[in-house]
Design a protein around this motif. Structure first.
Motif, PDB file in Angstrom:
ATOM      1  N   VAL A 116       0.870  -1.178   0.000  1.00 13.56           N
ATOM      2  CA  VAL A 116       0.000   0.000   0.000  1.00 13.56           C
ATOM      3  C   VAL A 116       0.901   1.220   0.000  1.00 13.56           C
ATOM      4  O   VAL A 116       1.499   1.561   1.031  1.00 13.56           O
ATOM      5  N   GLY A 117       1.024   1.874  -1.149  1.00 12.68           N
ATOM      6  CA  GLY A 117       1.966   2.987  -1.251  1.00 12.68           C
ATOM      7  C   GLY A 117       3.387   2.464  -1.115  1.00 12.68           C
ATOM      8  O   GLY A 117       3.845   1.635  -1.901  1.00 12.68           O
ATOM      9  N   ASN A 118       4.088   2.934  -0.076  1.00 14.19           N
ATOM     10  CA  ASN A 118       5.444   2.467   0.208  1.00 14.19           C
ATOM     11  C   ASN A 118       5.489   1.521   1.395  1.00 14.19           C
ATOM     12  O   ASN A 118       6.565   1.229   1.920  1.00 14.19           O
ATOM     13  N   THR A 119       4.329   1.054   1.825  1.00  9.10           N
ATOM     14  CA  THR A 119       4.241   0.187   3.004  1.00  9.10           C
ATOM     15  C   THR A 119       3.824  -1.217   2.601  1.00  9.10           C
ATOM     16  O   THR A 119       2.913  -1.398   1.796  1.00  9.10           O
ATOM     17  N   ASP A 120       4.511  -2.211   3.168  1.00  2.00           N
ATOM     18  CA  ASP A 120       4.170  -3.614   2.934  1.00  2.00           C
ATOM     19  C   ASP A 120       3.456  -4.174   4.157  1.00  2.00           C
ATOM     20  O   ASP A 120       3.947  -4.063   5.283  1.00  2.00           O
ATOM     21  N   LEU A 121       2.293  -4.762   3.935  1.00  2.00           N
ATOM     22  CA  LEU A 121       1.506  -5.370   5.006  1.00  2.00           C
ATOM     23  C   LEU A 121       1.536  -6.886   4.835  1.00  2.00           C
ATOM     24  O   LEU A 121       1.393  -7.395   3.730  1.00  2.00           O
ATOM     25  N   LYS A 122       1.716  -7.580   5.940  1.00  2.00           N
ATOM     26  CA  LYS A 122       1.736  -9.035   5.904  1.00  2.00           C
ATOM     27  C   LYS A 122       0.327  -9.590   6.045  1.00  2.00           C
ATOM     28  O   LYS A 122      -0.499  -9.057   6.777  1.00  2.00           O
ATOM     29  N   GLY A 123       0.060 -10.665   5.329  1.00  2.00           N
ATOM     30  CA  GLY A 123      -1.239 -11.317   5.408  1.00  2.00           C
ATOM     31  C   GLY A 123      -1.103 -12.784   5.067  1.00  2.00           C
ATOM     32  O   GLY A 123       0.001 -13.271   4.762  1.00  2.00           O
ATOM     33  N   THR A 124      -2.210 -13.489   5.114  1.00  2.00           N
ATOM     34  CA  THR A 124      -2.227 -14.913   4.760  1.00  2.00           C
ATOM     35  C   THR A 124      -3.418 -15.190   3.851  1.00  2.00           C
ATOM     36  O   THR A 124      -4.471 -14.549   3.982  1.00  2.00           O
ATOM     37  N   ILE A 125      -3.252 -16.146   2.943  1.00  2.00           N
ATOM     38  CA  ILE A 125      -4.354 -16.533   2.056  1.00  2.00           C
ATOM     39  C   ILE A 125      -5.398 -17.271   2.881  1.00  2.00           C
ATOM     40  O   ILE A 125      -5.123 -18.304   3.487  1.00  2.00           O
ATOM     41  N   ALA A 126      -6.611 -16.700   2.926  1.00  2.00           N
ATOM     42  CA  ALA A 126      -7.686 -17.272   3.739  1.00  2.00           C
ATOM     43  C   ALA A 126      -8.527 -18.261   2.944  1.00  2.00           C
ATOM     44  O   ALA A 126      -8.806 -19.366   3.415  1.00  2.00           O
ATOM     45  N   THR A 127      -8.918 -17.879   1.744  1.00  2.00           N
ATOM     46  CA  THR A 127      -9.752 -18.754   0.911  1.00  2.00           C
ATOM     47  C   THR A 127      -9.347 -18.614  -0.549  1.00  2.00           C
ATOM     48  O   THR A 127      -8.833 -17.562  -0.966  1.00  2.00           O
ATOM     49  N   ILE A 128      -9.587 -19.675  -1.313  1.00  2.00           N
ATOM     50  CA  ILE A 128      -9.334 -19.682  -2.756  1.00  2.00           C
ATOM     51  C   ILE A 128     -10.602 -20.172  -3.435  1.00  2.00           C
ATOM     52  O   ILE A 128     -11.113 -21.248  -3.096  1.00  2.00           O
ATOM     53  N   GLU A 129     -11.128 -19.377  -4.355  1.00  2.00           N
ATOM     54  CA  GLU A 129     -12.346 -19.791  -5.052  1.00  2.00           C
ATOM     55  C   GLU A 129     -12.041 -20.992  -5.948  1.00  2.00           C
ATOM     56  O   GLU A 129     -11.007 -21.019  -6.627  1.00  2.00           O
ATOM     57  N   PRO A 130     -12.919 -22.004  -5.967  1.00  2.00           N
ATOM     58  CA  PRO A 130     -12.623 -23.232  -6.714  1.00  2.00           C
ATOM     59  C   PRO A 130     -12.753 -23.094  -8.221  1.00  2.00           C
ATOM     60  O   PRO A 130     -12.238 -23.921  -8.956  1.00  2.00           O
ATOM     61  N   THR A 131     -13.456 -22.074  -8.696  1.00  2.00           N
ATOM     62  CA  THR A 131     -13.699 -21.941 -10.129  1.00  2.00           C
ATOM     63  C   THR A 131     -12.709 -20.977 -10.770  1.00  2.00           C
ATOM     64  O   THR A 131     -12.197 -20.061 -10.128  1.00  2.00           O
ATOM     65  N   VAL A 132     -12.454 -21.199 -12.062  1.00  2.00           N
ATOM     66  CA  VAL A 132     -11.585 -20.326 -12.853  1.00  2.00           C
ATOM     67  C   VAL A 132     -12.467 -19.495 -13.775  1.00  2.00           C
ATOM     68  O   VAL A 132     -13.317 -20.030 -14.486  1.00  2.00           O
ATOM     69  N   THR A 133     -12.271 -18.172 -13.751  1.00  2.00           N
ATOM     70  CA  THR A 133     -13.072 -17.270 -14.568  1.00  2.00           C
ATOM     71  C   THR A 133     -12.156 -16.485 -15.502  1.00  2.00           C
ATOM     72  O   THR A 133     -11.265 -15.766 -15.040  1.00  2.00           O
TER      73      THR A 133
ATOM     74  N   ALA B 284      -6.324 -12.464   4.209  1.00  2.00           N
ATOM     75  CA  ALA B 284      -6.689 -11.890   5.505  1.00  2.00           C
ATOM     76  C   ALA B 284      -5.565 -10.992   5.989  1.00  2.00           C
ATOM     77  O   ALA B 284      -4.374 -11.308   5.825  1.00  2.00           O
ATOM     78  N   LEU B 285      -5.940  -9.845   6.597  1.00  2.00           N
ATOM     79  CA  LEU B 285      -4.961  -8.853   7.034  1.00  2.00           C
ATOM     80  C   LEU B 285      -5.045  -8.659   8.547  1.00  2.00           C
ATOM     81  O   LEU B 285      -6.101  -8.841   9.151  1.00  2.00           O
ATOM     82  N   PRO B 286      -3.920  -8.254   9.186  1.00  2.00           N
ATOM     83  CA  PRO B 286      -3.971  -7.959  10.626  1.00  2.00           C
ATOM     84  C   PRO B 286      -4.759  -6.688  10.894  1.00  2.00           C
ATOM     85  O   PRO B 286      -4.869  -5.803  10.048  1.00  2.00           O
ATOM     86  N   SER B 287      -5.320  -6.579  12.082  1.00  2.00           N
ATOM     87  CA  SER B 287      -6.204  -5.451  12.408  1.00  2.00           C
ATOM     88  C   SER B 287      -5.477  -4.118  12.416  1.00  2.00           C
ATOM     89  O   SER B 287      -6.055  -3.079  12.097  1.00  2.00           O
TER      90      SER B 287
END
Length: 414
Positions: free
Chosen positions: A292-309, A318-321
């Motif tokens: 975000v701009g010049n800032t890097d935020l750590k997160g984790t992949i919460a869900t992956i949609e099963p279909t390809v579009t 998911a991001l920390p509060s």
């Protein structure tokens, strides 16, 4: 007659010849060097951008595009077919539970409600009329039943009398047979009448049940319409911010159309998409970096949609509060999915060269020359590229595009 030259003259001529030969050789050398300088390719220092090879960590990532969305968003749909009468809350306004957002015109639904109420009352009248008619018919049949029973009793008494007369010699056998026949006919008629009455009672019960079901369904439909008309005053069910509202006053909408979105801006997630060629490398729980701009935020992949579009896969990070101060709904961000980590390796800053070059090679600066050297490229991310071999720490590598010069082995640096 020729004279013999003196030794002094001979030495002078010899020195002159040596100077002439030396001058010729020098001219040839200068000509060769000048020609080589004309045909040797060169590049200006101002045309290139370089970076120094260093030791450090390189985190391999997959680049995806993302957009910030609220973690909890309520989609409000129209409960009825209606017309937008008033917009009470606009986009960006905060609302509390019970506060009105939109007011819909309920006239169309009101007509359907009134029609259904009339139909219910009509069916209730039909139910009363049918019950009265069937009851009247049952009363008539029951009266006939009583008469038949009395007739059977009378015929039974007649038969007994005829049998008694025969016994005392005052009657005939034909009269007894006739009395028995009349009794059997009356008994059959009585039994048929009893069956008719039972059938009519069962029919009355079935018709009453059918009308009861119809009235019950109409009652539920009326309750549903009443509830929908109450919901036509579109109200918030939880605290949040109106992120979007259909603000076209007077426009018609159908039941089920989205008319507002209400979001809880206390928590966010990132909706990201990436080419399906990387599908096998995406895993729930993998780390991701959100820039975000010049800032890097750590997160984790919460869900992956099963279909390809359209050749892309959508997943949510998911991001920390504590990251929420930097985030806004619909903010475009770069997403880096971490696939591998090299804690200490030779690396160089990433640049246009590594996205346009073909083959494992780089150009390094040596004195006043640019030299192409073979290397093995390792993992990479938007910031750094790993160079597994071919270079050493401290080497200066060209990271700007060299597409026009990648066929050359060496160039002069001007």
């Amino acid at each position: 007659m020729d004279r013999e030259l003196s030794s002094t003259t001979i030495k002078a001529n010899k020195r002159k010849r040596i100077w002439q030969i030396s001058a010729a050789i020098a001219l040839v050398v200068f000509a060769i060097l000048g020609f080589r300088s004309l045909i040797t390719p060169s590049i200006s220092r101002a045309e290139i951008r370089t970076a120094v090879v260093e030791n450090g960590p390189v985190i391999a990532t997959l680049t995806a595009t993302g957009v910030v969305v609220p973690e909890n968003e309520q989609v409000i749909t129209s409960p009825i077919q209606a017309r937008i009468e008033q917009v009470v809350r606009s986009s960006g306004e905060q609302v509390q539970p019970g506060e009105q957002i939109l007011l819909l015109d309920r006239s169309f639904t009101q007509l359907a409600y009134d029609k259904l109420k009339d139909e219910q009352q009509l069916n209730q009248h039909k139910s009363v009329q049918m019950r009265l008619q069937l009851q009247k018919k049952l009363n008539s049949l029951e009266s006939q039943l009583e008469i038949k029973r009395m007739n059977v009793k009378s015929l039974q008494a007649r038969l007994d009398d005829e049998k008694y007369l025969i016994k005392i010699g005052g009657g005939t056998q034909e009269q007894v047979k006739q009395a028995e026949l009349n009794l059997k006919i009356a008994q059959q008629e009585l039994a048929q009448l009893e069956r008719d009455i039972a059938s009519e009672r069962a029919l009355l019960k079935a018709d009453e049940q059918e009308l009861g079901f119809t009235l019950a369904m109409q009652g539920r439909s009326i309750e549903e319409l009443e509830r929908k008309m109450e919901q036509a005053e579109i109200r918030a069910t939880s605290p949040g911010v109106v992120t979007w509202v259909k603000n076209e006053v007077g426009s018609n909408i159908n039941a089920g159309d989205v008319i507002a979105r209400l979001a809880d801006l206390s928590s966010f997630k990132v909706k990201a998409s990436i080419s399906d060629t990387y599908a096998e490398q995406l895993q729930v729980g993998s780390e991701a970096s959100i820039r975000v701009g010049n800032t890097d935020l750590k997160g984790t992949i919460a869900t992956i949609e099963p279909t390809v579009t359209n050749g892309t896969i959508t997943f949510y990070v998911a991001l920390p509060s504590e990251a929420h101060k930097l985030l806004r709904p619909n903010l475009r961000v770069d997403v880096q999915v971490i696939t591998a980590t090299k804690p200490s390796t030779l690396r160089v800053k990433n640049g246009p060269y590594f996205s346009s070059a073909t083959g494992n090679q780089v150009f390094i600066l040596r004195n006043d020359e640019v030299v192409r050297v073979p290397v093995t490229l390792g993992v990479s991310n938007p910031d750094f590229v790993e160079l597994e071999n071919g270079v050493s720490a401290g080497d200066e590598v060209i990271i700007s595009s060299m597409k026009e010069h990648e066929h050359l082995k060496k160039m002069k640096l001007n």
